[in-house]
Write a protein that holds these residues in place. Structure first.
Motif, PDB file in Angstrom:
ATOM      1  N   SER A  28       3.394 -72.217  16.152  1.00  0.00           N
ATOM      2  CA  SER A  28       4.143 -73.181  15.363  1.00  0.00           C
ATOM      3  C   SER A  28       4.380 -74.397  16.248  1.00  0.00           C
ATOM      4  CB  SER A  28       5.478 -72.567  14.902  1.00  0.00           C
ATOM      5  OG  SER A  28       6.234 -73.502  14.174  1.00  0.00           O
ATOM      6  N   THR A  29       3.580 -75.444  16.023  1.00  0.00           N
ATOM      7  CA  THR A  29       3.431 -76.528  16.988  1.00  0.00           C
ATOM      8  C   THR A  29       4.197 -77.774  16.569  1.00  0.00           C
ATOM      9  OG1 THR A  29       1.209 -75.704  17.519  1.00  0.00           O
ATOM     10  CG2 THR A  29       1.755 -77.948  18.227  1.00  0.00           C
ATOM     11  N   ALA A  30       5.013 -78.298  17.488  1.00  0.00           N
ATOM     12  CA  ALA A  30       5.677 -79.585  17.288  1.00  0.00           C
ATOM     13  C   ALA A  30       4.708 -80.683  17.701  1.00  0.00           C
ATOM     14  CB  ALA A  30       6.950 -79.658  18.122  1.00  0.00           C
ATOM     15  N   VAL A  31       4.474 -81.633  16.791  1.00  0.00           N
ATOM     16  CA  VAL A  31       3.494 -82.692  17.031  1.00  0.00           C
ATOM     17  C   VAL A  31       4.121 -84.039  16.696  1.00  0.00           C
ATOM     18  CG1 VAL A  31       1.181 -83.562  16.507  1.00  0.00           C
ATOM     19  CG2 VAL A  31       1.647 -81.109  16.336  1.00  0.00           C
ATOM     20  N   LEU A  32       3.999 -84.981  17.618  1.00  0.00           N
ATOM     21  CA  LEU A  32       4.380 -86.362  17.353  1.00  0.00           C
ATOM     22  C   LEU A  32       3.142 -87.108  16.874  1.00  0.00           C
ATOM     23  CD1 LEU A  32       6.474 -87.179  20.564  1.00  0.00           C
ATOM     24  CD2 LEU A  32       7.230 -86.091  18.435  1.00  0.00           C
ATOM     25  N   GLU A  33       3.280 -87.854  15.781  1.00  0.00           N
ATOM     26  CA  GLU A  33       2.170 -88.631  15.248  1.00  0.00           C
ATOM     27  C   GLU A  33       2.656 -90.028  14.892  1.00  0.00           C
ATOM     28  OE1 GLU A  33      -0.708 -86.778  12.550  1.00  0.00           O
ATOM     29  OE2 GLU A  33       0.521 -84.960  12.642  1.00  0.00           O
ATOM     30  N   GLY A  34       1.817 -91.013  15.172  1.00  0.00           N
ATOM     31  CA  GLY A  34       2.161 -92.381  14.837  1.00  0.00           C
ATOM     32  C   GLY A  34       0.940 -93.263  14.872  1.00  0.00           C
ATOM     33  N   GLY A  35       1.081 -94.490  14.339  1.00  0.00           N
ATOM     34  CA  GLY A  35      -0.023 -95.434  14.317  1.00  0.00           C
ATOM     35  C   GLY A  35      -0.994 -95.135  13.189  1.00  0.00           C
ATOM     36  N   ASP A  36      -1.655 -96.188  12.687  1.00  0.00           N
ATOM     37  CA  ASP A  36      -2.574 -95.986  11.571  1.00  0.00           C
ATOM     38  C   ASP A  36      -4.032 -95.983  11.982  1.00  0.00           C
ATOM     39  OD1 ASP A  36      -3.092 -98.644  12.107  1.00  0.00           O
ATOM     40  OD2 ASP A  36      -2.232 -99.400  10.229  1.00  0.00           O
ATOM     41  N   GLY A  37      -4.306 -96.239  13.254  1.00  0.00           N
ATOM     42  CA  GLY A  37      -5.680 -96.179  13.731  1.00  0.00           C
ATOM     43  C   GLY A  37      -6.573 -97.279  13.208  1.00  0.00           C
ATOM     44  N   ALA A  38      -5.992 -98.410  12.822  1.00  0.00           N
ATOM     45  CA  ALA A  38      -6.789 -99.471  12.223  1.00  0.00           C
ATOM     46  C   ALA A  38      -7.792-100.083  13.194  1.00  0.00           C
ATOM     47  CB  ALA A  38      -5.863-100.561  11.676  1.00  0.00           C
ATOM     48  N   ALA A  39      -7.485-100.058  14.493  1.00  0.00           N
ATOM     49  CA  ALA A  39      -8.324-100.775  15.457  1.00  0.00           C
ATOM     50  C   ALA A  39      -9.102 -99.870  16.399  1.00  0.00           C
ATOM     51  CB  ALA A  39      -7.454-101.727  16.279  1.00  0.00           C
ATOM     52  N   GLY A  40      -8.945 -98.567  16.304  1.00  0.00           N
ATOM     53  CA  GLY A  40      -9.641 -97.717  17.249  1.00  0.00           C
ATOM     54  C   GLY A  40      -9.583 -96.262  16.855  1.00  0.00           C
ATOM     55  N   PRO A  41     -10.263 -95.394  17.606  1.00  0.00           N
ATOM     56  CA  PRO A  41     -10.308 -93.972  17.279  1.00  0.00           C
ATOM     57  C   PRO A  41      -8.960 -93.312  17.499  1.00  0.00           C
ATOM     58  CG  PRO A  41     -11.270 -94.364  19.432  1.00  0.00           C
ATOM     59  CD  PRO A  41     -10.995 -95.713  18.838  1.00  0.00           C
ATOM     60  N   PRO A  42      -8.756 -92.133  16.901  1.00  0.00           N
ATOM     61  CA  PRO A  42      -7.532 -91.384  17.203  1.00  0.00           C
ATOM     62  C   PRO A  42      -7.463 -91.068  18.694  1.00  0.00           C
ATOM     63  CG  PRO A  42      -8.748 -90.385  15.382  1.00  0.00           C
ATOM     64  CD  PRO A  42      -9.646 -91.406  15.984  1.00  0.00           C
ATOM     65  N   VAL A  43      -6.239 -90.932  19.194  1.00  0.00           N
ATOM     66  CA  VAL A  43      -6.016 -90.566  20.593  1.00  0.00           C
ATOM     67  C   VAL A  43      -5.095 -89.351  20.617  1.00  0.00           C
ATOM     68  CG1 VAL A  43      -5.047 -91.274  22.816  1.00  0.00           C
ATOM     69  CG2 VAL A  43      -6.315 -92.928  21.429  1.00  0.00           C
ATOM     70  N   VAL A  44      -5.577 -88.261  21.207  1.00  0.00           N
ATOM     71  CA  VAL A  44      -4.790 -87.042  21.379  1.00  0.00           C
ATOM     72  C   VAL A  44      -4.343 -86.984  22.833  1.00  0.00           C
ATOM     73  CG1 VAL A  44      -4.803 -84.517  21.289  1.00  0.00           C
ATOM     74  CG2 VAL A  44      -6.061 -85.838  19.562  1.00  0.00           C
ATOM     75  N   LEU A  45      -3.031 -86.814  23.065  1.00  0.00           N
ATOM     76  CA  LEU A  45      -2.459 -86.807  24.405  1.00  0.00           C
ATOM     77  C   LEU A  45      -1.899 -85.417  24.713  1.00  0.00           C
ATOM     78  CD1 LEU A  45      -0.441 -90.136  24.055  1.00  0.00           C
ATOM     79  CD2 LEU A  45      -2.576 -89.872  25.326  1.00  0.00           C
ATOM     80  N   LEU A  46      -2.359 -84.806  25.801  1.00  0.00           N
ATOM     81  CA  LEU A  46      -1.885 -83.493  26.225  1.00  0.00           C
ATOM     82  C   LEU A  46      -1.095 -83.638  27.521  1.00  0.00           C
ATOM     83  CD1 LEU A  46      -5.098 -81.319  25.655  1.00  0.00           C
ATOM     84  CD2 LEU A  46      -3.265 -81.844  24.026  1.00  0.00           C
ATOM     85  N   HIS A  47       0.115 -83.096  27.534  1.00  0.00           N
ATOM     86  CA  HIS A  47       1.010 -83.238  28.684  1.00  0.00           C
ATOM     87  C   HIS A  47       0.747 -82.184  29.749  1.00  0.00           C
ATOM     88  CE1 HIS A  47       3.446 -79.790  27.455  1.00  0.00           C
ATOM     89  NE2 HIS A  47       3.485 -80.272  26.220  1.00  0.00           N
ATOM     90  N   GLY A  48       1.607 -82.157  30.760  1.00  0.00           N
ATOM     91  CA  GLY A  48       1.446 -81.258  31.890  1.00  0.00           C
ATOM     92  C   GLY A  48       2.243 -79.975  31.754  1.00  0.00           C
ATOM     93  N   PRO A  49       2.160 -79.071  32.749  1.00  0.00           N
ATOM     94  CA  PRO A  49       2.821 -77.771  32.682  1.00  0.00           C
ATOM     95  C   PRO A  49       4.335 -77.896  32.756  1.00  0.00           C
ATOM     96  CG  PRO A  49       1.885 -78.106  34.863  1.00  0.00           C
ATOM     97  CD  PRO A  49       1.417 -79.245  34.012  1.00  0.00           C
ATOM     98  N   SER A  80       7.100 -75.897  20.674  1.00  0.00           N
ATOM     99  CA  SER A  80       5.938 -75.190  20.126  1.00  0.00           C
ATOM    100  C   SER A  80       6.091 -73.699  20.386  1.00  0.00           C
ATOM    101  CB  SER A  80       4.639 -75.718  20.750  1.00  0.00           C
ATOM    102  OG  SER A  80       4.355 -77.021  20.286  1.00  0.00           O
ATOM    103  N   LEU A  81       6.269 -72.955  19.329  1.00  0.00           N
ATOM    104  CA  LEU A  81       6.685 -71.557  19.413  1.00  0.00           C
ATOM    105  C   LEU A  81       5.494 -70.625  19.272  1.00  0.00           C
ATOM    106  CD1 LEU A  81       9.785 -71.945  17.063  1.00  0.00           C
ATOM    107  CD2 LEU A  81       9.684 -72.241  19.547  1.00  0.00           C
ATOM    108  N   ILE A  82       5.424 -69.635  20.152  1.00  0.00           N
ATOM    109  CA  ILE A  82       4.349 -68.650  20.139  1.00  0.00           C
ATOM    110  C   ILE A  82       4.825 -67.419  19.372  1.00  0.00           C
ATOM    111  CG2 ILE A  82       2.863 -67.217  21.576  1.00  0.00           C
ATOM    112  CD1 ILE A  82       3.163 -69.279  23.778  1.00  0.00           C
ATOM    113  N   ASP A  83       3.899 -66.814  18.616  1.00  0.00           N
ATOM    114  CA  ASP A  83       4.262 -65.689  17.757  1.00  0.00           C
ATOM    115  C   ASP A  83       4.243 -64.333  18.455  1.00  0.00           C
ATOM    116  OD1 ASP A  83       1.581 -65.264  18.132  1.00  0.00           O
ATOM    117  OD2 ASP A  83       1.002 -65.548  16.045  1.00  0.00           O
ATOM    118  N   GLY A  84       4.094 -64.323  19.761  1.00  0.00           N
ATOM    119  CA  GLY A  84       4.085 -63.063  20.496  1.00  0.00           C
ATOM    120  C   GLY A  84       2.704 -62.608  20.910  1.00  0.00           C
TER     121      GLY A  84
END
Length: 292
Positions: A28-49, A80-84
């Motif tokens: 069960s994943t918490a996701v922040l989303e924003g921007g309409d992508g009018a000028a470029g491809p989607p960007v997915v950002l992955l954080h650190g440990p 982001s919650l793990i189901d076990g």
């Protein structure tokens, strides 16, 4: 509303992103989303440990002007919650594949920092044609995780006894100039630090952190896998990274032909340490796609 949720709302207030929940590979994943992508491809950002999506907040407003940005809490991190079910490498890669499929109308630029970089590199090696580009930021996985002793000691002390003081001491080794980071984040800093301490004290977060390190960074990604990445790949590195030194990035750049952008006066998180310089480096990584 619990304390963590209040902290998250405080951190996100006023930013051009919405928080959504998506169910991905049993997480069960918490996701922040924003921007309409009018000028470029989607960007997915992955954080650190041990971190959370809000670590990217210093660069989100500018990225959202040109791109649809997707910023999840990694499995077991943040909200982001793990189901076990055990968090093995295959499940994490399935999680990322489902995230891309559900949120990206076109192949995205996948940006991964530290452990997020190791996950991103493994994903890129096995998922040709699903990405527009790969950007590795002070990434783990290019060599065995062997931080400078003072960095490792500060990390061990923080995880063993998460307090405001141990977090501050750890961040002094992550950031090149912690005072500058505090000044840039401003009034949100106290909440940002308190949320990080709160998460580090959670046994479930520590287990997920250890699992990701064990699965993706305890040993290097095999060179043949890295050589098989066939999407444009760029390295962005803080010159003063004490977790994975710049020499690792220089060796990978020479071996695989990946361009390397060095961010001066930055530690292992140039987006937090030097957000403007990071944006410039990322813009160069994206080639013709401008980041206003």
């Amino acid at each position: 509303m619990d304390t963590r949720q209040r902290m998250r709302e405080t951190l996100l207030a006023g930013f051009p992103v919405d928080e959504r929940r998506r169910h991905l590979a049993g997480v069960s994943t918490a996701v922040l989303e924003g921007g309409d992508g009018a000028a470029g491809p989607p960007v997915v950002l992955l954080h650190g440990p041990g971190e959370f999506a809000a670590t990217w907040l210093p660069v989100l407003p500018r990225l959202a002007r040109a791109h649809h940005v997707i910023v999840p809490d990694l499995p077991g991190h943040g909200d982001s919650l793990i189901d076990g079910v055990p968090l093995d490498a295959g499940r994490v890669l399935d999680w990322l594949g489902e995230l891309v499929e559900e949120t990206c109308a076109a192949p995205p630029v996948l940006v991964g920092k530290t452990i997020g970089g190791a996950v991103a590199a493994r994903f890129a090696a096995g998922n040709r044609r699903r990405l527009a580009a790969l950007v590795l930021v002070d990434s783990l996985g290019l060599t065995a995780f062997d931080p400078a002793p003072r960095f490792g000691l500060a990390l061990h002390r923080f995880l063993g006894d998460p307090t405001p003081r141990s977090y501050e001491r750890f961040m002094e080794f992550c950031a090149f100039d912690l005072d500058r980071v505090r000044e840039h984040i401003g009034m949100r800093w106290d909440t940002y630090a308190a949320y990080a301490v709160e998460l580090a004290a959670d046994d479930r977060v520590q287990a997920a952190l250890g699992g990701l390190i064990g699965q993706f960074a305890a040993a290097p990604i095999p060179p043949e896998q890295l050589a098989g990445i066939d999407v444009p790949t760029t390295l962005i590195w803080g010159r003063h990274d004490l977790a994975t030194p710049l020499s690792v990035a220089e060796a990978a750049s020479a071996r695989y032909g990946w361009p390397l952008h060095v961010v001066e006066d930055a530690g292992d998180d140039p987006a937090l340490d030097r957000p403007d310089a990071f944006i410039v480096a990322l813009q160069a990584s994206l080639g013709t796609v401008a980041v206003p």
